[in-house]
Scaffold this motif. Structure first.
Motif, mmCIF file in Angstrom:
data_model
loop_
_atom_site.group_PDB
_atom_site.id
_atom_site.type_symbol
_atom_site.label_atom_id
_atom_site.label_comp_id
_atom_site.label_asym_id
_atom_site.label_seq_id
_atom_site.Cartn_x
_atom_site.Cartn_y
_atom_site.Cartn_z
ATOM 1 N N UNK A 18 0.860 -1.185 0.000
ATOM 2 C CA UNK A 18 0.000 0.000 0.000
ATOM 3 C C UNK A 18 0.893 1.231 0.000
ATOM 4 N N UNK A 19 0.683 2.075 -0.984
ATOM 5 C CA UNK A 19 1.493 3.292 -1.082
ATOM 6 C C UNK A 19 0.660 4.331 -1.800
ATOM 7 N N UNK A 20 0.179 5.311 -1.062
ATOM 8 C CA UNK A 20 -0.654 6.339 -1.667
ATOM 9 C C UNK A 20 -0.106 7.709 -1.296
ATOM 10 N N UNK A 21 0.725 8.272 -2.174
ATOM 11 C CA UNK A 21 1.434 9.506 -1.810
ATOM 12 C C UNK A 21 0.654 10.801 -2.041
ATOM 13 N N UNK A 22 -0.605 10.716 -2.477
ATOM 14 C CA UNK A 22 -1.361 11.951 -2.749
ATOM 15 C C UNK A 22 -1.639 12.732 -1.462
ATOM 16 N N UNK A 23 -1.390 14.010 -1.530
ATOM 17 C CA UNK A 23 -1.743 14.894 -0.406
ATOM 18 C C UNK A 23 -3.177 15.367 -0.592
ATOM 19 N N UNK A 24 -3.998 15.182 0.445
ATOM 20 C CA UNK A 24 -5.380 15.645 0.404
ATOM 21 C C UNK A 24 -5.510 16.906 1.254
ATOM 22 N N UNK A 25 -6.043 17.953 0.646
ATOM 23 C CA UNK A 25 -6.361 19.167 1.413
ATOM 24 C C UNK A 25 -7.870 19.299 1.375
ATOM 25 N N UNK A 26 -8.489 19.137 2.522
ATOM 26 C CA UNK A 26 -9.939 18.960 2.586
ATOM 27 C C UNK A 26 -10.578 20.066 3.409
ATOM 28 N N UNK B 52 -12.091 7.795 -0.043
ATOM 29 C CA UNK B 52 -11.573 6.600 0.641
ATOM 30 C C UNK B 52 -11.975 5.311 -0.080
ATOM 31 N N UNK C 56 -7.149 1.488 0.077
ATOM 32 C CA UNK C 56 -7.182 0.966 1.438
ATOM 33 C C UNK C 56 -8.228 -0.136 1.628
#
Lengths: 387, 387
Positions: free
Chosen positions: B6-14, B251, B256
């Motif tokens: 599992x590797x999810x490098x996206x930055x979420x700005x919420x 999500x 995930x």
């Protein structure tokens, strides 16, 4: 839901026979490795030889630095920083549990400053750079493998403080559940308590009640941890049980359960850090003592949330919010007892007369974490409920 | 649990007022931006002006490329690739829903090849490089904002195919739930269906039943999506409802829920892609037609899992696994109807006599995805249950 930023760049490699991948992954980041580990259990359970073989196969030069203590201490950390600087180390491979990872993170930051590494812990300096760090996890609980935080104890001043910086996310963490087969039952239980503690701090103290997904993620982690812990206590080599416990521990503190919950704090950790700093008891054991007391102290602040917890975790469903909330606390405490984790100060031979001293120590952390509601008197009240 | 990475490098700005951060984030990656958007709704809802202002404030040169269709098409994608090459673009900012993000991802890959971009979709070429991509999400459903996948339709050959590469993760995605206030009720419903579809594909087809955390995450996403959709349909400007729907959608397809479930597939998407490729109906509308039929077709393969879904989502709890499983399917179908999404081919005026043609088309994707069980005859059987 409140505004948040979520960014977790750690790569997780999970499963059987994954340790052999550490060399190839590490070699992206340099060729002079500091191999950080603990009290040597990795040499008896076969992990050490797998790691060394993989690192050497990838052509890496390894400097070993063992001896990290279960609650890592500043003097050993400083030794690691000096060694890494002297050997011109380029990256760190940490092999062990949360303590090893935490000390390794602090070494990663400490080697890139000319100042004192402890300055980062007392907010006298900010981490500007850190060596790349990779991890092979052999004891699951702290979540350090997928977060940017490290806790170290200054043994001279009995201060257990933490650092956190986006620079401290492990590049890659390898999680092989079979490494947990040899974890004894008491530490399996402490791991479970630690995982549960990590999610319930935000769940009960977050200031935004409009977080249904986060709530259900937390409840799912708690339920799954409880089920899998019972499996592992009966059958320590149950792969699926170990795998679920391991993944639950990682998710519990990777930022996702608290994304959007707003301001929250760690009152149970604040108080427990004093227990393990003063008495050197395992962190999870300290938490199972503090949590039921803290819950009883806090239930009046948000009875609906405590009742939701009781309902969704333990199936409590009377018509009384208050009764359900209280019953949920009792059920969690009973479960901690059932798995063999202590639930009162007397269980670990801490006399009630020490409460004053513990509270005095805990206020230092309460001040550092700006938890202004937790005066010494309040902490004493909580600790009295932990007797 | 099976092995996984599992590797999810996206930055979420919420959150609210986060669109203003796009300029500063984009400026890390270059100064010549291709601004990709759709049919122009961002110009009427205020998003366009916020994005332009932020990009200009950060000193970026903006080339606009609008007109992405709801099911993005190859000819328009190729136009975007040519424009980006001609203007020597360094990064992409995609502003819109999943279709805009998907076409932008394909442009990001297409500009870094001398070959045909469609070759990536038909496995004739592998993505080796891609421009950095950032996103401002204005329609929530596909999960594209936190995953490395893009779906585009070759309108000449009526093929709706996808690409996926770690190089296509957005660097940063900005999710402001207030951008969803203007989404009409039918598209709010389709978004909900899409989110639910993304998690139940893995839930019901994954080949490892030992995934209690993943199951509970999925169930939490489904329950939270259902609750928040009903809130948004009654009150389109309910911030918490929109926020929960938006975060659930992200999500649902960020990797995930499927980490550790082993092999799984997307039979509902496989069949639906043919519906939206041939009839140009919204993806979510196609899914609510296919899902109940597919569930009825598949319930016999894992009745316990369908019963668990029925129990945990809809509270079904008779003593019969089979009855609960069936009742859960009916309840989900009824809920799709309740929110106004079609549940049969006739609801969107597709005659039963077209089933042969649809199945013929779907087998192309079944072959591409190596879903060998899904012969044309099997797909016809599923589609007959969608009438």
């Amino acid at each position: 839901m409140q505004n948040f930023t979520f960014h977790n760049p750690t790569e997780i490699i999970f499963g059987k026979h994954t340790i052999r991948e550490i060399g190839a992954k590490a070699s992206y980041f340099g060729d002079r490795v500091l191999l950080v580990y603990g009290q040597g259990s990795i040499k008896t359970n076969g992990v050490y030889s797998q790691v060394i073989e993989s690192l050497e196969k990838a052509g890496l030069y390894v400097t070993e630095f063992g001896g990290v203590k279960p609650n890592p201490i500043l003097s050993h950390l400083e030794e690691g920083v000096l060694l890494a600087k002297r050997k011109k180390i380029g990256l760190i491979v940490a092999v062990g549990g949360g303590s090893v990872l935490d000390e390794a993170k602090a070494i990663a930051a400490g080697t890139r400053t000319d100042g004192e590494v402890w300055d980062f812990f007392v907010n006298k300096a900010t981490i500007q750079d850190a060596m790349p760090l990779l991890a092979v996890l052999t004891l699951s609980a702290t979540g350090s493998e997928m977060n940017p935080t490290a806790v170290v104890t200054n043994e001279v001043h009995q201060k257990k403080f933490e650092i956190s910086s986006p620079l401290l996310f492990p590049k890659t963490s390898i999680l092989d559940p079979t490494t947990l087969y040899s974890v004894p039952n008491n530490y399996t239980a402490y791991s479970a308590v630690d995982t549960i503690s990590h999610v319930i701090e935000g769940y009960f103290t977050g200031d935004d009640p409009s977080t249904p997904i986060q709530d259900r993620l937390v409840e799912g982690i708690v339920k799954s941890t409880m089920e899998s812990t019972e499996i592992c206590l009966r059958d320590p080599e149950n792969y699926q049980g170990r795998a679920t416990m391991m993944w639950a521990a990682t998710l519990a503190l990777n930022g996702l359960p608290v994304a959007g919950i707003g301001e929250f704090n760690f009152p149970n950790h604040m108080i427990e850090h004093s227990l393990s700093a003063i008495y050197d008891i395992p962190h999870g054991a300290g938490l199972s003592i503090v949590i039921p007391g803290w819950m009883k102290f806090s239930v009046g602040d948000s009875p609906e949330k405590f009742a939701q917890f009781a309902h969704r975790i333990f199936g409590m469903a009377t018509n009384s919010t208050e009764k359900d909330a209280e019953a949920g606390i009792d059920a969690l405490k009973a479960w901690f007892e059932k798995i063999g984790s202590p639930v009162s100060l007397s269980d670990v031979n801490i006399p009630e007369s020490d409460i004053e001293k513990i509270a005095e120590n805990a206020t230092m952390l309460a001040n550092k974490w700006e938890m202004n509601d937790y005066t010494k008197d309040v902490i004493i009240q909580v600790l009295r409920l932990c007797c």
